[in-house]
Scaffold this motif. Structure first.
Motif, PDB file in Angstrom:
ATOM      1  N   LEU A 169     -49.188  91.793  50.662  1.00 41.82           N
ATOM      2  CA  LEU A 169     -49.957  90.574  50.890  1.00 41.82           C
ATOM      3  C   LEU A 169     -49.627  89.990  52.260  1.00 41.82           C
ATOM      4  CD1 LEU A 169     -49.465  88.898  47.385  1.00 41.82           C
ATOM      5  CD2 LEU A 169     -51.469  90.173  48.200  1.00 41.82           C
ATOM      6  N   PRO A 170     -50.583  89.294  52.898  1.00 39.41           N
ATOM      7  CA  PRO A 170     -50.306  88.679  54.200  1.00 39.41           C
ATOM      8  C   PRO A 170     -49.162  87.679  54.107  1.00 39.41           C
ATOM      9  CG  PRO A 170     -52.663  88.676  53.736  1.00 39.41           C
ATOM     10  CD  PRO A 170     -51.981  89.098  52.466  1.00 39.41           C
ATOM     11  N   LEU A 171     -48.432  87.554  55.188  1.00 39.29           N
ATOM     12  CA  LEU A 171     -47.312  86.613  55.218  1.00 39.29           C
ATOM     13  C   LEU A 171     -47.759  85.178  54.968  1.00 39.29           C
ATOM     14  CD1 LEU A 171     -45.291  87.808  58.358  1.00 39.29           C
ATOM     15  CD2 LEU A 171     -44.632  88.078  55.958  1.00 39.29           C
ATOM     16  N   GLY A 172     -48.932  84.846  55.498  1.00 40.67           N
ATOM     17  CA  GLY A 172     -49.404  83.473  55.347  1.00 40.67           C
ATOM     18  C   GLY A 172     -48.721  82.496  56.280  1.00 40.67           C
ATOM     19  N   GLU A 173     -48.045  83.017  57.316  1.00 44.96           N
ATOM     20  CA  GLU A 173     -47.379  82.138  58.278  1.00 44.96           C
ATOM     21  C   GLU A 173     -48.418  81.515  59.217  1.00 44.96           C
ATOM     22  OE1 GLU A 173     -44.153  81.343  58.771  1.00 44.96           O
ATOM     23  OE2 GLU A 173     -43.374  82.521  57.087  1.00 44.96           O
ATOM     24  N   GLN A 174     -48.283  80.204  59.468  1.00 42.43           N
ATOM     25  CA  GLN A 174     -49.207  79.562  60.393  1.00 42.43           C
ATOM     26  C   GLN A 174     -48.966  80.005  61.833  1.00 42.43           C
ATOM     27  OE1 GLN A 174     -49.620  75.347  60.064  1.00 42.43           O
ATOM     28  NE2 GLN A 174     -49.834  75.362  57.843  1.00 42.43           N
ATOM     29  N   ASN A 175     -47.739  80.306  62.167  1.00 43.17           N
ATOM     30  CA  ASN A 175     -47.435  80.670  63.555  1.00 43.17           C
ATOM     31  C   ASN A 175     -46.397  81.792  63.592  1.00 43.17           C
ATOM     32  OD1 ASN A 175     -47.337  80.709  66.303  1.00 43.17           O
ATOM     33  ND2 ASN A 175     -46.196  78.806  66.531  1.00 43.17           N
ATOM     34  N   PRO A 176     -46.841  83.026  63.370  1.00 44.07           N
ATOM     35  CA  PRO A 176     -45.902  84.163  63.335  1.00 44.07           C
ATOM     36  C   PRO A 176     -45.622  84.742  64.718  1.00 44.07           C
ATOM     37  CG  PRO A 176     -48.083  84.925  62.775  1.00 44.07           C
ATOM     38  CD  PRO A 176     -48.218  83.449  63.053  1.00 44.07           C
ATOM     39  N   LYS A 177     -45.624  83.893  65.767  1.00 41.63           N
ATOM     40  CA  LYS A 177     -45.558  84.397  67.142  1.00 41.63           C
ATOM     41  C   LYS A 177     -44.274  85.160  67.436  1.00 41.63           C
ATOM     42  CE  LYS A 177     -43.641  80.132  69.157  1.00 41.63           C
ATOM     43  NZ  LYS A 177     -43.845  79.062  70.167  1.00 41.63           N
ATOM     44  N   TYR A 178     -43.187  84.862  66.723  1.00 41.16           N
ATOM     45  CA  TYR A 178     -41.932  85.536  67.052  1.00 41.16           C
ATOM     46  C   TYR A 178     -41.956  87.017  66.674  1.00 41.16           C
ATOM     47  CZ  TYR A 178     -40.129  80.949  68.155  1.00 41.16           C
ATOM     48  OH  TYR A 178     -39.946  79.721  68.737  1.00 41.16           O
ATOM     49  N   LEU A 179     -42.929  87.406  65.870  1.00 43.74           N
ATOM     50  CA  LEU A 179     -43.099  88.837  65.605  1.00 43.74           C
ATOM     51  C   LEU A 179     -43.653  89.564  66.828  1.00 43.74           C
ATOM     52  CD1 LEU A 179     -44.503  88.743  61.955  1.00 43.74           C
ATOM     53  CD2 LEU A 179     -42.308  89.680  62.694  1.00 43.74           C
ATOM     54  N   GLN A 180     -44.062  88.808  67.857  1.00 46.24           N
ATOM     55  CA  GLN A 180     -44.547  89.413  69.096  1.00 46.24           C
ATOM     56  C   GLN A 180     -43.453  89.496  70.157  1.00 46.24           C
ATOM     57  OE1 GLN A 180     -47.571  90.846  69.654  1.00 46.24           O
ATOM     58  NE2 GLN A 180     -47.836  90.534  67.457  1.00 46.24           N
ATOM     59  N   ASP A 181     -42.226  89.145  69.807  1.00 38.61           N
ATOM     60  CA  ASP A 181     -41.121  89.260  70.762  1.00 38.61           C
ATOM     61  C   ASP A 181     -40.962  90.727  71.177  1.00 38.61           C
ATOM     62  OD1 ASP A 181     -38.380  89.409  71.912  1.00 38.61           O
ATOM     63  OD2 ASP A 181     -38.221  87.346  71.202  1.00 38.61           O
ATOM     64  N   ASP A 182     -40.591  90.936  72.433  1.00 38.44           N
ATOM     65  CA  ASP A 182     -40.458  92.308  72.936  1.00 38.44           C
ATOM     66  C   ASP A 182     -39.506  93.147  72.095  1.00 38.44           C
ATOM     67  OD1 ASP A 182     -42.271  92.381  74.979  1.00 38.44           O
ATOM     68  OD2 ASP A 182     -40.874  91.757  76.526  1.00 38.44           O
ATOM     69  N   TYR A 183     -38.377  92.558  71.666  1.00 36.49           N
ATOM     70  CA  TYR A 183     -37.414  93.379  70.933  1.00 36.49           C
ATOM     71  C   TYR A 183     -37.981  93.842  69.593  1.00 36.49           C
ATOM     72  CZ  TYR A 183     -35.779  89.946  67.404  1.00 36.49           C
ATOM     73  OH  TYR A 183     -35.670  89.088  66.335  1.00 36.49           O
ATOM     74  N   VAL A 184     -38.847  93.021  68.985  1.00 36.18           N
ATOM     75  CA  VAL A 184     -39.502  93.421  67.734  1.00 36.18           C
ATOM     76  C   VAL A 184     -40.427  94.610  67.997  1.00 36.18           C
ATOM     77  CG1 VAL A 184     -41.070  92.685  65.897  1.00 36.18           C
ATOM     78  CG2 VAL A 184     -39.363  91.087  66.803  1.00 36.18           C
ATOM     79  N   LYS A 185     -41.149  94.571  69.103  1.00 35.13           N
ATOM     80  CA  LYS A 185     -42.054  95.668  69.451  1.00 35.13           C
ATOM     81  C   LYS A 185     -41.279  96.955  69.717  1.00 35.13           C
ATOM     82  CE  LYS A 185     -45.621  92.613  71.312  1.00 35.13           C
ATOM     83  NZ  LYS A 185     -46.364  92.150  72.502  1.00 35.13           N
TER      84      LYS A 185
END
Length: 759
Positions: A511-527
């Motif tokens: 299921l989708p996370l449902g986070e309003q602002n999941p921007k930290y998943l776009q951090d370079d180290y995550v990528k």
């Protein structure tokens, strides 16, 4: 200088005053500076042939002394000094004189050291003041001696200044070149293959750093060939290591292209500096293995701190301390021996029975200056020593190492130094490069999809490098991915390919996370973690070993990422190094806890192991390392993964935390109501954004601003430029303007909610 010289000089200036051009006085100034007895020659530079150079270059018997910039007679040097041109000159040239023919100002290493006035101008009459101080100023300028270079730090400072001169020359050349000129074509090549948003300033910076590091690499090669021809711009390409064909081709093109000859003067200045350096004294520490004193490991950071400290910070150029690197490399070596039945660990050359390719193929996807690969080579050599095979190093490297050691790097300067460093290391250990052999370190954007790039005119060799890197990404069954990826919450890596892979982290339990602002998943180290996970999954087995930001261990936004990692790997080991100064972390005994880097964000080491044939979710193991920096270094230096006291944890719904959690009362806790069930309508709270636009102490100013904002006849671009407000992913300018336009109660809303009455 005798007063007669000044008399003749002023008489010449006086005679030429009516001509109204600063250039009409050039011969007089040249005659004042020239001294044939001392071999001093002031060369009047033709600006059309040389970009970004001051009016005069002063040399003593062909050796550079300094520069002179001349402005028209009587111009206010206080204003000239504040100009962008002069500020660039002062920054770039360590020995510079600025003059309006009557006043002289001398600058050394970016600071004004002395100013003197030779004569006053009363209408068109020149009245001499005094000559002794002017003579002393010019004498000191001509006899200025650049500091003796005896350490990597000295060299970094001087190289930084001359690199700024090359950058200035490149910027000026770009401004004066046609759009189809060689520099613009090369910029296009880098833009299409590596950095889509590359502007002129960034290209000039990248270009200047590349030339500097190419020359540095060439000078090191030259120093290793005593008795060879003199080191010049024309011969430099000969000595760039063959391990780096991209840099060799690029540099030879720079040297041989006529249009780029406008910057040759700046390159020649750096060549002169490097040719005079006792590179032997600089190189003598290259073999040292301590974290503080290995200049090959740390030279780029030292250089970048001198060249542009802000750039160093923004690009995350903070070197992984050697104790951390050695701990990770030794641990990966142990994992290969213990978990994958590879007795020689990183040195093992066993073949995969299906692909018939070497099993232990190693990649650092953010290699920087090659620190991790440098340690990998050391570990491989130690493993061979232990079984008495060190005497076979030459054949081993040729047949069993170069074909399975890879690195990717986006920035050219660290890429060049990685080639230099690893090439030197292999040679020091006894390997001799032959023919067209190269190191498998490529200039590429790791997070781009592995697609062939078209050959782009002047940037053809940029495309060739990217093509070879794509082959490694796509076709090489990499087993070991390790390193220290960059941390950047506002990632500049916008590749759709990696963004698509990271989307897997936006789901938990399907299921989708449902986070309003999941921007930290776009951090370079995550990528980069996602890239490593993808690469090991494609191979079918292997190890991912990174030191990264530790925010993903317990932040709720990362729960989908944690579950996804558990579903991919069979074992996960997390060594939390803590050190988060923002949280003011303390050790359990109350003593200070420090970071292993010079950063505020806490970090952790993660080992993600995928063994073939194993099913089910990963077993997760966790350990903490607290204390001051020296303590952490000592422990890491003396241990590996086998020496850590691991605690097995069982990440559970809903957060799948990668850190220990007391679950004794979890069942009772879960019988309660969730706050989101009690209050289904919710938000993350009031946030302050674009305050300069939406708040004001002047009600009429606020009304005017909002009226313009609602006036759709004014373009979004004009509104954005006027009020410095930009589109973001979660806030669209055009949509907000139309929404406000259609709101009948806008005036009441703004006057009651946003107007701040002065106290």
């Amino acid at each position: 200088m005798p007063s007669l010289s000044f008399d003749a000089y002023l008489k010449s200036i006086q005679n030429n005053l009516q001509k109204g051009s600063e250039r009409s006085h050039y011969p007089a100034l040249k005659n004042l500076l020239d001294d044939s007895d001392k071999g001093i020659d002031a060369v009047i530079e033709e600006k059309g042939n040389k970009a970004g150079i001051p009016d005069f270059t002063v040399r003593r018997r062909e050796l550079l002394v300094g520069y002179v910039e001349a402005k028209d007679v009587g111009l206010d040097l206080d204003q000239i000094e504040k100009s962008e041109q002069l500020q660039r000159y002062i920054e770039a040239f360590p020995n510079l004189v600025l003059t309006n023919y009557l006043e002289f100002r001398w600058y050394v290493n970016g600071k004004r050291r002395q100013k003197e006035i030779l004569a006053d101008r009363n209408e068109n009459k020149l009245q001499i003041r005094a000559t002794e101080k002017i003579a002393a100023l010019l004498d000191q300028f001509i006899n200025y001696t650049v500091e003796i270079i005896s350490s990597p730090e000295d060299l970094a400072r001087q190289m930084a200044r001359l690199t700024k001169a090359i950058r200035l020359a490149t910027t000026t050349a770009l401004e004066g070149e046609r759009k189809d000129g060689e520099l613009h074509q090369l910029k296009q090549g880098f833009s299409e293959v590596l950095l889509p948003d590359l502007n002129d300033a960034d290209f000039a910076d990248m270009y200047a750093q590349t030339i500097s590091y190419g020359l540095f690499a060439a000078r090191v090669g030259h120093a290793q060939n005593p008795g060879c021809e003199p080191f010049t711009r024309r011969t430099a390409g000969t000595y760039i290591p063959a391990t780096n064909p991209f840099l060799k081709r690029l540099f030879n093109t720079i040297v041989e292209t006529d249009a780029v000859s406008q910057i040759d003067w700046a390159i020649d200045d750096l060549v002169q500096l490097l040719s005079q350096v006792d590179m032997g004294s600089i190189l003598e520490n290259f073999g040292q293995r301590t974290r503080q004193e290995d200049p090959v490991v740390h030279f780029y950071e030292t250089f970048l701190a001198a060249y542009n400290a802000a750039l160093r910070k923004s690009r995350g150029v903070y070197y992984t301390p050697e104790p951390v690197v050695s701990f990770i490399v030794r641990s990966v070596d142990a994992i290969l021996k213990d978990r994958f039945d590879l007795p020689l660990g990183l040195a093992d050359n066993a073949k995969d029975p299906v692909t018939q390719k070497p099993k232990v193929q190693i990649l650092d996807p953010a290699t920087g200056t090659g620190t991790f690969l440098y340690e990998v080579v050391k570990q491989i050599y130690r493993n061979l020593e232990e079984i008495g095979m060190a005497n076979q190093w030459d054949s081993y490297v040729r047949d069993n190492l170069l074909n399975r050691l890879f690195g990717f790097e986006l920035l050219m300067a660290p890429y060049a130094i990685a080639h230099l460093k690893l090439g030197l290391e292999l040679q020091e250990l006894g390997y001799k490069f032959k023919g067209k052999q190269r190191l498998g370190i490529y200039l590429t954007n790791t997070l781009d999809e592995a697609l062939k790039k078209s050959e782009i005119l002047f940037g053809q060799f940029v495309a060739e490098e990217a093509n070879e890197a794509s082959t490694v990404k796509r076709d090489v069954p990499v087993m070991v991915v390790l390193g220290n990826p960059p941390y950047s919450g506002h990632s500049a890596n916008k590749s759709e390919w990696i963004a698509g892979l990271v989307r897997d982290y936006y789901y938990v339990n399907g299921l989708p996370l449902g986070e309003q602002n999941p921007k930290y998943l776009q951090d370079d180290y995550v990528k980069f973690i996602r890239f490593g996970q993808w690469r090991v999954s494609e191979t079918g087995y292997g190890v991912l070993a990174f030191i990264t930001n530790n925010g993903y261990l317990d932040n709720p936004t990362f729960r989908g990422m944690r579950q996804n990692l558990m579903q991919t790997f069979t074992d996960i080991y997390i060594l939390d190094l803590h050190g988060n100064s923002k949280k003011k972390e303390l050790s359990p005994d109350g003593s200070p806890d420090k970071n292993v880097f010079d950063i505020q964000q806490g970090v952790s080491i993660g080992f993600f192991i995928k063994e073939p044939g194993k099913k089910g979710v990963a077993n997760v193991h966790h350990a903490d390392l607290w204390g001051d920096r020296a303590t952490k270094y000592e422990i890491l230096n003396q241990s590996c993964i086998d020496d850590v006291d691991w605690k097995v944890i069982a990440p559970q719904l809903p957060f799948y935390l990668f850190c220990p959690q007391n679950t004794d009362s979890l069942a009772e806790y879960n019988t309660g109501w969730k706050i989101t069930e009690i209050m289904p309508v919710n938000s993350t709270g009031v946030k302050s954004h674009r305050d300069h636009f939406v708040f004001d102490f002047d009600l009429s100013e606020l009304r005017t601003r909002i009226d313009k904002f609602r006036d759709l006849s004014i373009s979004d671009q004009e509104i954005s430029k006027t009020y410095d407000i930009q589109d973001t992913r979660d806030w669209k300018l055009s949509q907000s303007r139309r929404s406000l336009k259609s709101n009948p109660d806008w005036e009441n809303y703004f006057t009651q909610c946003l107007y701040v009455s002065p106290v």
